[in-house]
Design an enzyme around this catalytic site. Sequence first.
Site, mmCIF file in Angstrom:
data_model
loop_
_atom_site.group_PDB
_atom_site.id
_atom_site.type_symbol
_atom_site.label_atom_id
_atom_site.label_comp_id
_atom_site.label_asym_id
_atom_site.label_seq_id
_atom_site.Cartn_x
_atom_site.Cartn_y
_atom_site.Cartn_z
ATOM 1 C CB THR A 1 43.051 70.215 19.803
ATOM 2 O OG1 THR A 1 41.764 71.003 19.871
ATOM 3 C CG2 THR A 1 42.753 68.896 19.711
ATOM 4 C CB ILE B 1 47.311 81.309 18.952
ATOM 5 C CG1 ILE B 1 47.573 79.935 17.709
ATOM 6 C CG2 ILE B 1 47.955 82.502 18.482
ATOM 7 C CD1 ILE B 1 46.771 80.328 16.751
ATOM 8 C CE LYS C 1 40.198 83.657 18.874
ATOM 9 N NZ LYS C 1 41.035 82.711 18.158
ATOM 10 C CG ASP D 1 44.067 83.580 16.223
ATOM 11 O OD1 ASP D 1 44.570 83.335 15.089
ATOM 12 O OD2 ASP D 1 43.168 82.656 16.529
ATOM 13 C CB SER E 1 45.756 80.325 10.280
ATOM 14 O OG SER E 1 46.232 79.055 11.182
#
Length: 521
Positions: free
Chosen positions: A230, A224, A315, A283, A291
Amino acid sequence: MRYHQDLQICATGKNHLNHENNHLKLVRLGIEARNEFIIYMHADCFVCKSEGFEASSRILVTLGSKSIIATLDIVHTDIIHPCEASLSESAWDHLGAEEGNLVSLSHVKPTTSLKHVRAKIHGNELKAEQFDEIIRDIVLGRYSNIQIASFITACATDELNINEIVYLTQAMIKVGEQLHWDHHSCVMDKHSVGGIPGNRTTPIVVAIVAESGLIIPKTSSRSITSPAGTADTVETMTTVDLSIAKMQQVVAQEGGCLVWGGAIGLSPADDIIIRVERSLDLDPTGQMIASVLSKKAAVGTTHVVIDIPVGATAKIRSDQEFDKLREYFELVGRAVGLELRAMKTDGTQPLGKGIGPALEAVDILAVLNNKSDAPPDLKEKAILFAGAILELGGKAPQGQGQAMARAVLESGAAYKKFMAICEAQGGFKQPPVAAYTHAIVAGHAGTVVAIDNRNLAMVAKLAGAPHDPAAGIEFFARRGKRVDKGQLLYRIHAETKGALHYSLQYARQIPNIVKISRDDE
């Protein structure tokens, strides 16, 4: 000449097309619009004139029993003609259209759920049924990318409370299928919220857990906001876009899989929202929780371990943020029937050496092969999470999971299981190698005291990752490491000279991506 003939034919109704039903003949222009449905019509098209369609109008396009809602782009040249229409490539594929087909066009009924998005923009709390309406309309294609972006940004910057996150997660589960794994009371999963480059433990964890006798049907996202997800990394080694039936076959055979979640469509709203988040480079926390957990519930997971890296340029940047995120994950997990454990990990620097799909794959193979130069931090973190899953799933007593995971890894059994999973998914292949590299070296001697994860990831993305699978960074400057002037800090990899130059320009503008104290300080 043909343009004027077509215009006259349309005006006289002698083109044998059903004028009253607003039919147009499809021609293919081969335009890719990043998965958005676009319809292209000429400015003099009789449908545009009779229906009052303008650029950016939302139009219902029907072919046989299939329909899509597409955004109108107006064409002023004769690449298409007034009796014709064209579609973006994703729209062609979704309708199963062929050149020469007739499509009927009509106005879209008003999307009433947009009033809930506007309410959220103004700071109002939404109820469960309002999220249900929004998510249903998104999945039905009633929202344009701009409208989806409005919903995402309205929910960003911590604008969703815990009840709203639960409602959003439940709404996303409702609109998709859910898998069920017969005769398995424990279905395991693992997820990282991201935020640090590298950190590709999942394929190692899946191999250890599957070899230990638990089932772990791992579905993963593509990137994203990072240089690789992955799915991007595993795709450099094997096929990841499996059908549900193929995925079930692989899990039945090997106990685990490594599949791109977007290919199986179990949480269709999430796949649509992620595409727009990627363009926004956003995000948001609430939507990230929804999600992650909607995908876990959809795939039939019962137990999940969440990796939350914490660091100044990760993050999640503080212990307070971690505590809140852990609480939210656990509360939402319980609300959707998951037994969940969230774990705090080091987010101060990259994990492993590779940043980018193929370079991360090289690290994974080195750890699984027990190579002497395998990144020890990647190995130990994979063992940590595999051990936690083995304990959560009842395969290892509390406190003994890591020892069991280490034994499986170091015996070579995890490598054999990983290769078996790859073969079952379509065969193993070696990750690609970039054609161009450039070394970034220390400007002075000293000790590495800090690493800017966000800008390091940006360098890798500007080099082409994840779109170019061989692009990214090899990283060598661990925190606390003593370096000499001219010593290698990291190496940029790119598939083209242009991408390498673009990335290098950015890296030179931010000299303290790797911060080094001076010996004389």
